[in-house]
Design an enzyme around this catalytic site. Structure first.
Site, PDB file in Angstrom:
ATOM      1  N   HIS A  18     -10.645  87.949  20.615  1.00 45.83           N
ATOM      2  CA  HIS A  18     -10.652  88.491  21.979  1.00 45.83           C
ATOM      3  C   HIS A  18     -11.466  87.527  22.828  1.00 45.83           C
ATOM      4  O   HIS A  18     -12.644  87.275  22.550  1.00 45.83           O
ATOM      5  CB  HIS A  18     -11.244  89.900  22.002  1.00 45.83           C
ATOM      6  CG  HIS A  18     -10.444  90.883  21.204  1.00 45.83           C
ATOM      7  ND1 HIS A  18     -11.006  91.735  20.276  1.00 45.83           N
ATOM      8  CD2 HIS A  18      -9.110  91.120  21.168  1.00 45.83           C
ATOM      9  CE1 HIS A  18     -10.047  92.481  19.721  1.00 45.83           C
ATOM     10  NE2 HIS A  18      -8.894  92.116  20.254  1.00 45.83           N
ATOM     11  N   GLU A  21     -15.207  88.066  24.188  1.00 46.82           N
ATOM     12  CA  GLU A  21     -16.277  88.457  23.256  1.00 46.82           C
ATOM     13  C   GLU A  21     -16.985  87.165  22.838  1.00 46.82           C
ATOM     14  O   GLU A  21     -16.562  86.460  21.923  1.00 46.82           O
ATOM     15  CB  GLU A  21     -15.684  89.232  22.077  1.00 46.82           C
ATOM     16  CG  GLU A  21     -15.040  90.539  22.540  1.00 46.82           C
ATOM     17  CD  GLU A  21     -14.328  91.318  21.435  1.00 46.82           C
ATOM     18  OE1 GLU A  21     -14.451  90.940  20.250  1.00 46.82           O
ATOM     19  OE2 GLU A  21     -13.638  92.297  21.772  1.00 46.82           O
ATOM     20  N   ARG A  60      -9.586  89.529  27.370  1.00 47.92           N
ATOM     21  CA  ARG A  60      -9.379  89.999  25.995  1.00 47.92           C
ATOM     22  C   ARG A  60      -8.144  89.348  25.369  1.00 47.92           C
ATOM     23  O   ARG A  60      -8.171  88.896  24.228  1.00 47.92           O
ATOM     24  CB  ARG A  60      -9.241  91.525  25.981  1.00 47.92           C
ATOM     25  CG  ARG A  60      -9.114  92.136  24.570  1.00 47.92           C
ATOM     26  CD  ARG A  60      -9.141  93.651  24.671  1.00 47.92           C
ATOM     27  NE  ARG A  60      -8.859  94.314  23.400  1.00 47.92           N
ATOM     28  CZ  ARG A  60      -9.765  94.588  22.465  1.00 47.92           C
ATOM     29  NH1 ARG A  60     -11.025  94.214  22.643  1.00 47.92           N
ATOM     30  NH2 ARG A  60      -9.427  95.224  21.354  1.00 47.92           N
ATOM     31  N   ASN A  67      -5.368  91.027  17.789  1.00 50.91           N
ATOM     32  CA  ASN A  67      -5.915  91.710  16.606  1.00 50.91           C
ATOM     33  C   ASN A  67      -5.073  92.906  16.156  1.00 50.91           C
ATOM     34  O   ASN A  67      -5.526  93.713  15.349  1.00 50.91           O
ATOM     35  CB  ASN A  67      -7.348  92.187  16.899  1.00 50.91           C
ATOM     36  CG  ASN A  67      -8.204  92.227  15.656  1.00 50.91           C
ATOM     37  OD1 ASN A  67      -8.024  91.434  14.734  1.00 50.91           O
ATOM     38  ND2 ASN A  67      -9.156  93.147  15.617  1.00 50.91           N
ATOM     39  N   HIS A 113     -16.544  89.567  16.294  1.00 47.54           N
ATOM     40  CA  HIS A 113     -16.232  90.370  17.484  1.00 47.54           C
ATOM     41  C   HIS A 113     -17.498  90.917  18.124  1.00 47.54           C
ATOM     42  O   HIS A 113     -18.528  91.091  17.468  1.00 47.54           O
ATOM     43  CB  HIS A 113     -15.344  91.560  17.107  1.00 47.54           C
ATOM     44  CG  HIS A 113     -13.944  91.191  16.751  1.00 47.54           C
ATOM     45  ND1 HIS A 113     -12.908  91.230  17.653  1.00 47.54           N
ATOM     46  CD2 HIS A 113     -13.407  90.764  15.579  1.00 47.54           C
ATOM     47  CE1 HIS A 113     -11.787  90.846  17.051  1.00 47.54           C
ATOM     48  NE2 HIS A 113     -12.069  90.558  15.796  1.00 47.54           N
ATOM     49  N   TYR A 161      -3.863  98.742  11.600  1.00 52.63           N
ATOM     50  CA  TYR A 161      -4.475  97.825  12.555  1.00 52.63           C
ATOM     51  C   TYR A 161      -3.795  96.451  12.601  1.00 52.63           C
ATOM     52  O   TYR A 161      -3.682  95.859  13.656  1.00 52.63           O
ATOM     53  CB  TYR A 161      -5.965  97.653  12.235  1.00 52.63           C
ATOM     54  CG  TYR A 161      -6.804  98.820  12.707  1.00 52.63           C
ATOM     55  CD1 TYR A 161      -7.377  98.819  13.962  1.00 52.63           C
ATOM     56  CD2 TYR A 161      -6.999  99.939  11.898  1.00 52.63           C
ATOM     57  CE1 TYR A 161      -8.138  99.883  14.422  1.00 52.63           C
ATOM     58  CE2 TYR A 161      -7.759 101.016  12.334  1.00 52.63           C
ATOM     59  CZ  TYR A 161      -8.328 100.985  13.597  1.00 52.63           C
ATOM     60  OH  TYR A 161      -9.076 102.041  14.039  1.00 52.63           O
ATOM     61  N   GLU A 175     -18.715  93.035  13.775  1.00 55.21           N
ATOM     62  CA  GLU A 175     -18.644  93.671  15.110  1.00 55.21           C
ATOM     63  C   GLU A 175     -20.071  93.923  15.575  1.00 55.21           C
ATOM     64  O   GLU A 175     -20.777  94.745  14.991  1.00 55.21           O
ATOM     65  CB  GLU A 175     -17.882  94.991  15.000  1.00 55.21           C
ATOM     66  CG  GLU A 175     -17.582  95.660  16.300  1.00 55.21           C
ATOM     67  CD  GLU A 175     -16.336  95.119  16.976  1.00 55.21           C
ATOM     68  OE1 GLU A 175     -16.443  94.776  18.167  1.00 55.21           O
ATOM     69  OE2 GLU A 175     -15.267  95.049  16.334  1.00 55.21           O
ATOM     70  N   TYR A 285     -11.305  99.854  24.951  1.00 58.79           N
ATOM     71  CA  TYR A 285     -10.459 100.913  24.410  1.00 58.79           C
ATOM     72  C   TYR A 285     -10.001 101.920  25.463  1.00 58.79           C
ATOM     73  O   TYR A 285      -9.298 102.875  25.134  1.00 58.79           O
ATOM     74  CB  TYR A 285     -11.170 101.633  23.260  1.00 58.79           C
ATOM     75  CG  TYR A 285     -11.295 100.784  22.008  1.00 58.79           C
ATOM     76  CD1 TYR A 285     -10.649  99.559  21.891  1.00 58.79           C
ATOM     77  CD2 TYR A 285     -12.074 101.214  20.929  1.00 58.79           C
ATOM     78  CE1 TYR A 285     -10.777  98.782  20.749  1.00 58.79           C
ATOM     79  CE2 TYR A 285     -12.190 100.446  19.784  1.00 58.79           C
ATOM     80  CZ  TYR A 285     -11.550  99.236  19.698  1.00 58.79           C
ATOM     81  OH  TYR A 285     -11.659  98.463  18.570  1.00 58.79           O
TER      82      TYR A 285
END
Length: 315
Positions: A18, A21, A60, A67, A113, A161, A175, A285
């Site tokens: 992304h 990030e 992103r 992802n 991430h 995912y 993360e 999100y």
């Protein structure tokens, strides 16, 4: 029981999956210029910028979430002029680091991430039966103690995912937050760097023949995604309650405040069991209609781990 595992020969360090990030972007660019800190004897460690166009724009993604497109359909899609950029890029990554599910795939990938949620330094696992990654998480957790290092298991029968890192035999997500999109915080970058360092140290010890006794780790297993309350037009009508904000990994019990409407009404959590929310109020999100993820605490156990007999004495 003992689990003999093949030597880890190739490790990928992914940043910029992304493009906004920045911890992974900055670390990968640094390691591409000076890789001394990530080199380990007998292992090819490749730092790689996965979504360079998104990084360039500090967004992103360009067309779709990189992802989420490492599924057989996307990876096998014919390359035509109007194919989404990230699908084409996924095929390129699969060619370099895969093919996914094959013996030729990279042994291990750390995908780096950031999150706007208060998740600290989290490791994301995709397989509850992968002794190697469970042992590695156990090692990293111990190395970082007393600093917490939560582990999130995203294995789920219906939530698929298809992550960028899933091209590897052992996929690991890192993360780290909280960090705003398009911003780099020194403390967050340092946490990420330490997780990668300890992970690579584990690889080196394993390759040198160190044996790891059976271990058990606590993980948070994904249960379901929770959306914001919405009106009939699909518009958000309530936001994360102040008592839930920043409380990633903390217990949420029946009756606890969950959302707050713009009229001041508290919407409590209703559930038979205590859950542990994470990715609370994650900025990325909102488009996925996800306010947070509900998890449950479980234990994962790994067998005794060692280099397989056929690999011992080789390099």
């Amino acid at each position: 029981m003992s689990s003999g595992c093949a030597r880890v020969r190739r490790v990928g360090l992914f940043g910029g999956t992304h493009g906004n990030e920045l911890s992974g972007v900055l670390l990968v660019r640094h390691w591409q210029q000076d890789g001394a800190e990530i080199q380990r004897a007998g292992v090819q460690v490749k730092p790689f910028l996965t979504n360079p166009r998104a990084v360039e724009r500090c967004t992103r993604y360009i067309d779709c979430d990189l992802n989420r497109v490492f599924d057989p359909e996307s990876l096998g899609r014919p390359v035509v002029e109007d194919i989404p950029y990230e699908v084409r890029r996924a095929q390129e990554i699969n060619h370099i680091f895969g093919p996914k599910g094959s013996d030729d795939a990279y042994d291990l990938i750390f995908d780096l991430h950031n999150t706007t949620s208060n998740m600290g330094g989290t490791i994301i696992l995709e397989n509850s039966r992968d002794d190697f990654t469970i042992q590695m998480v156990h090692y990293i957790k111990n190395a970082l103690a007393p600093e917490p290092c939560p582990a999130l298991l995203i294995e789920h029968p219906s939530l698929k995912y298809a992550t960028t890192r899933s091209v590897a035999k052992h996929p690991v997500g890192v993360e780290v937050g909280p960090q705003p999109q398009g911003v780099a915080r020194a403390d967050v970058l340092d946490k990420m760097r330490k997780i990668v360092k300890h992970g690579l140290d584990f690889v080196q010890l394993f390759n040198e023949g160190k044996e790891f006794p059976p271990c058990t780790i606590e993980v948070f297993k994904i249960m379901e995604k929770v959306d914001y309350p919405r009106n009939k037009n699909g518009e958000i009508i309530a936001i994360i309650h102040p008592q839930l904000q920043d409380q990633d990994w903390q217990p949420l019990k029946n009756g606890d405040p969950q959302f707050l409407t713009l009229d001041g009404e508290v919407i409590p959590y209703q559930g038979d069991s205590t859950v542990y929310p994470t990715f609370i109020n994650e900025a990325a999100y909102y488009e996925k209609k996800q306010a947070f993820v509900k998890t449950e605490k479980i234990k994962l156990t790994a067998k005794h781990l060692r280099l397989s007999v056929s690999e011992q004495g080789t390099s």
